[in-house]
Scaffold this motif. Sequence first.
Motif, PDB file in Angstrom:
ATOM      1  N   ARG A 191      -1.807 -14.251  -5.354  1.00  0.00           N
ATOM      2  CA  ARG A 191      -0.689 -15.059  -4.847  1.00  0.00           C
ATOM      3  C   ARG A 191       0.087 -14.292  -3.788  1.00  0.00           C
ATOM      4  NH1 ARG A 191      -1.689 -20.086  -6.785  1.00  0.00           N
ATOM      5  NH2 ARG A 191      -1.399 -20.277  -9.014  1.00  0.00           N
ATOM      6  N   ASP A 192       0.197 -12.973  -4.034  1.00  0.00           N
ATOM      7  CA  ASP A 192       1.096 -12.134  -3.255  1.00  0.00           C
ATOM      8  C   ASP A 192       0.519 -10.714  -3.288  1.00  0.00           C
ATOM      9  OD1 ASP A 192       3.293 -11.105  -1.971  1.00  0.00           O
ATOM     10  OD2 ASP A 192       4.627 -11.198  -3.706  1.00  0.00           O
ATOM     11  N   GLY A 193      -0.116 -10.298  -2.191  1.00  0.00           N
ATOM     12  CA  GLY A 193      -0.750  -8.973  -2.180  1.00  0.00           C
ATOM     13  C   GLY A 193       0.280  -7.865  -2.269  1.00  0.00           C
ATOM     14  N   PHE A 194       0.106  -6.961  -3.246  1.00  0.00           N
ATOM     15  CA  PHE A 194       1.053  -5.858  -3.409  1.00  0.00           C
ATOM     16  C   PHE A 194       0.672  -4.715  -2.460  1.00  0.00           C
ATOM     17  CE2 PHE A 194       1.867  -6.849  -8.234  1.00  0.00           C
ATOM     18  CZ  PHE A 194       2.269  -8.126  -7.892  1.00  0.00           C
ATOM     19  N   ILE A 195       1.593  -3.790  -2.274  1.00  0.00           N
ATOM     20  CA  ILE A 195       1.366  -2.644  -1.398  1.00  0.00           C
ATOM     21  C   ILE A 195       0.274  -1.713  -1.965  1.00  0.00           C
ATOM     22  CG2 ILE A 195       3.192  -1.240  -2.475  1.00  0.00           C
ATOM     23  CD1 ILE A 195       3.940  -0.336   0.410  1.00  0.00           C
ATOM     24  N   TYR A 196      -0.505  -1.098  -1.090  1.00  0.00           N
ATOM     25  CA  TYR A 196      -1.526  -0.079  -1.381  1.00  0.00           C
ATOM     26  C   TYR A 196      -2.753  -0.614  -2.135  1.00  0.00           C
ATOM     27  CZ  TYR A 196       2.469   3.004  -0.316  1.00  0.00           C
ATOM     28  OH  TYR A 196       3.547   3.609   0.259  1.00  0.00           O
ATOM     29  N   THR A 197      -2.928  -1.932  -2.141  1.00  0.00           N
ATOM     30  CA  THR A 197      -4.104  -2.480  -2.821  1.00  0.00           C
ATOM     31  C   THR A 197      -4.730  -3.627  -2.005  1.00  0.00           C
ATOM     32  OG1 THR A 197      -2.534  -3.817  -4.096  1.00  0.00           O
ATOM     33  CG2 THR A 197      -3.513  -1.916  -5.233  1.00  0.00           C
TER      34      THR A 197
ATOM     35  N   SER B  35      -9.929  -9.145  -3.101  1.00  0.00           N
ATOM     36  CA  SER B  35     -10.943  -9.528  -4.106  1.00  0.00           C
ATOM     37  C   SER B  35     -10.421 -10.647  -4.997  1.00  0.00           C
ATOM     38  CB  SER B  35     -11.343  -8.310  -4.946  1.00  0.00           C
ATOM     39  OG  SER B  35     -10.329  -7.947  -5.874  1.00  0.00           O
ATOM     40  N   LYS B  36      -9.130 -10.633  -5.300  1.00  0.00           N
ATOM     41  CA  LYS B  36      -8.570 -11.643  -6.207  1.00  0.00           C
ATOM     42  C   LYS B  36      -8.277 -12.960  -5.474  1.00  0.00           C
ATOM     43  CE  LYS B  36      -8.571  -9.206 -10.068  1.00  0.00           C
ATOM     44  NZ  LYS B  36      -9.380  -9.604 -11.244  1.00  0.00           N
ATOM     45  N   PHE B  37      -7.849 -12.892  -4.202  1.00  0.00           N
ATOM     46  CA  PHE B  37      -7.758 -14.138  -3.422  1.00  0.00           C
ATOM     47  C   PHE B  37      -9.143 -14.780  -3.362  1.00  0.00           C
ATOM     48  CE2 PHE B  37      -3.805 -15.214  -1.116  1.00  0.00           C
ATOM     49  CZ  PHE B  37      -2.977 -14.165  -1.492  1.00  0.00           C
ATOM     50  N   GLY B  38     -10.171 -13.953  -3.252  1.00  0.00           N
ATOM     51  CA  GLY B  38     -11.550 -14.466  -3.222  1.00  0.00           C
ATOM     52  C   GLY B  38     -11.899 -15.241  -4.483  1.00  0.00           C
ATOM     53  N   VAL B  39     -11.392 -14.776  -5.618  1.00  0.00           N
ATOM     54  CA  VAL B  39     -11.662 -15.468  -6.891  1.00  0.00           C
ATOM     55  C   VAL B  39     -11.102 -16.894  -6.855  1.00  0.00           C
ATOM     56  CG1 VAL B  39     -11.100 -15.476  -9.366  1.00  0.00           C
ATOM     57  CG2 VAL B  39     -11.813 -13.347  -8.247  1.00  0.00           C
TER      58      VAL B  39
ATOM     59  N   GLY C 210       0.287 -11.534 -14.755  1.00  0.00           N
ATOM     60  CA  GLY C 210       1.265 -10.701 -14.034  1.00  0.00           C
ATOM     61  C   GLY C 210       1.138  -9.255 -14.472  1.00  0.00           C
ATOM     62  N   ILE C 211       2.161  -8.724 -15.132  1.00  0.00           N
ATOM     63  CA  ILE C 211       2.134  -7.330 -15.599  1.00  0.00           C
ATOM     64  C   ILE C 211       1.815  -7.360 -17.094  1.00  0.00           C
ATOM     65  CG2 ILE C 211       3.541  -5.278 -15.954  1.00  0.00           C
ATOM     66  CD1 ILE C 211       5.137  -6.160 -13.433  1.00  0.00           C
ATOM     67  N   ILE C 212       0.606  -6.951 -17.412  1.00  0.00           N
ATOM     68  CA  ILE C 212       0.133  -7.048 -18.797  1.00  0.00           C
ATOM     69  C   ILE C 212      -0.169  -5.635 -19.290  1.00  0.00           C
ATOM     70  CG2 ILE C 212      -1.519  -8.178 -20.344  1.00  0.00           C
ATOM     71  CD1 ILE C 212      -0.007 -10.220 -18.584  1.00  0.00           C
ATOM     72  N   ARG C 213       0.335  -5.316 -20.475  1.00  0.00           N
ATOM     73  CA  ARG C 213       0.158  -3.947 -21.012  1.00  0.00           C
ATOM     74  C   ARG C 213      -1.286  -3.705 -21.418  1.00  0.00           C
ATOM     75  NH1 ARG C 213       5.094  -1.618 -21.978  1.00  0.00           N
ATOM     76  NH2 ARG C 213       6.763  -3.141 -22.285  1.00  0.00           N
ATOM     77  N   THR C 214      -2.023  -2.966 -20.564  1.00  0.00           N
ATOM     78  CA  THR C 214      -3.404  -2.566 -20.861  1.00  0.00           C
ATOM     79  C   THR C 214      -3.631  -1.203 -20.208  1.00  0.00           C
ATOM     80  OG1 THR C 214      -4.312  -3.462 -18.820  1.00  0.00           O
ATOM     81  CG2 THR C 214      -4.205  -4.988 -20.701  1.00  0.00           C
ATOM     82  N   LYS C 215      -4.870  -0.679 -20.379  1.00  0.00           N
ATOM     83  CA  LYS C 215      -5.225   0.588 -19.725  1.00  0.00           C
ATOM     84  C   LYS C 215      -5.075   0.477 -18.216  1.00  0.00           C
ATOM     85  CE  LYS C 215      -8.553   3.380 -22.207  1.00  0.00           C
ATOM     86  NZ  LYS C 215      -9.972   3.645 -22.416  1.00  0.00           N
ATOM     87  N   MET C 216      -5.399  -0.726 -17.661  1.00  0.00           N
ATOM     88  CA  MET C 216      -5.289  -0.897 -16.213  1.00  0.00           C
ATOM     89  C   MET C 216      -3.839  -0.688 -15.787  1.00  0.00           C
ATOM     90  SD  MET C 216      -6.416  -4.086 -13.785  1.00  0.00           S
ATOM     91  CE  MET C 216      -8.162  -3.770 -13.811  1.00  0.00           C
ATOM     92  N   TRP C 217      -2.888  -1.215 -16.587  1.00  0.00           N
ATOM     93  CA  TRP C 217      -1.502  -1.046 -16.193  1.00  0.00           C
ATOM     94  C   TRP C 217      -1.014   0.385 -16.368  1.00  0.00           C
ATOM     95  CZ3 TRP C 217       2.957  -1.007 -13.911  1.00  0.00           C
ATOM     96  CH2 TRP C 217       3.182  -2.016 -12.962  1.00  0.00           C
TER      97      TRP C 217
END
Length: 259
Positions: free
Chosen positions: A145-151, A157-161, A185-192
């Motif tokens: 929806r909204d590309g964050f900085i540095y990614t 890749s996610k807009f592509g989805v 959004g911000i979900i508590r996982t290893k990725m976060w």
Amino acid sequence: MRFTDKTVVITGGNRGIGFAMAERFANEGAKLIVASVEEQVHEAAETLRQAGAEAHGVICDVTNAEQVRELYATATERFGGVDISIQNAGIITIAKVEDLQEREWDATMAVNTKGVFLCCQEAIRRMRKQGRGGSLINTASGQARDGFIYTPHYAASKFGVVGLTQSLAKEVALDGITVNAICPGIIRTKMWDYNDRVWGKMLGDYGPGELMESWVQNIPMKRAGEGKDVAGLVAFLASEDAAYITGQTINVDGGLIMS
Ligand code: NDP
């Protein structure tokens, strides 16, 4: 027990958001195929079996078309087909534009976009043959929806989805197959944990957990999400109640992004 006699394939199903989805479907009677690249996927399947579900773990790299074919073949051999397919595997790296490596771009696109497509392709092939419809759900991101900085690679890749979700939804609508995307959004996982550590250093020398806490202040609900928050949306989209919903992209983020 909305999913009794339904078979669900979940990529990235061994941990994080994917495992929370697997637990939710298991609690509602589904048979589970959980897939990931690490051996740990077998432990995840065992945990689901111990909780009473029929579940099987498959090692599958979603960037490899042959392994993806084998994943869905296993669903057919073990449980008689696939009714719900959740393309959830994903990776992220964070880097300033001049430091971002070409191989990071390629790897991110390969897992997050091509991997979603390959799984959708094989699931659709099988669902069409089965002739009983089905549901596909693709994990995008708030960054669709909204590309964050540095990614930039991750955001692309996610807009592509979202794009492939819309295109496929149009193609398979008359087969009784729905295709939708979700934006956690911000979900508590290893990725976060990784995001918090690396973005935290790049955006202002935040200590562990501090960046997450500061971003949480921008969420109207003032809390990070849990895997089960995402699992609830996915279970709805896979259910009969969502039979008239296709080609949509739905945020699950406590109101962080409203679009
Ligand atoms: P995790 O890092 O906890 O889990 C990622 C999962 O993807 C793991 O199961 C991993 O398997 C799997 N995976 C990675 N590469 C491959 C591959 N090539 N083939 C198969 N499986 C692979 O992440 P989350 O649970 O947080 O994220 C799940 C999805 O949600 C991702 O698509 C992510 O982009 C998206 N998302 C997450 C957000 C968050 O805040 N956490 C926010 C927005 C979107 P293994 O363990 O074997 O490596």
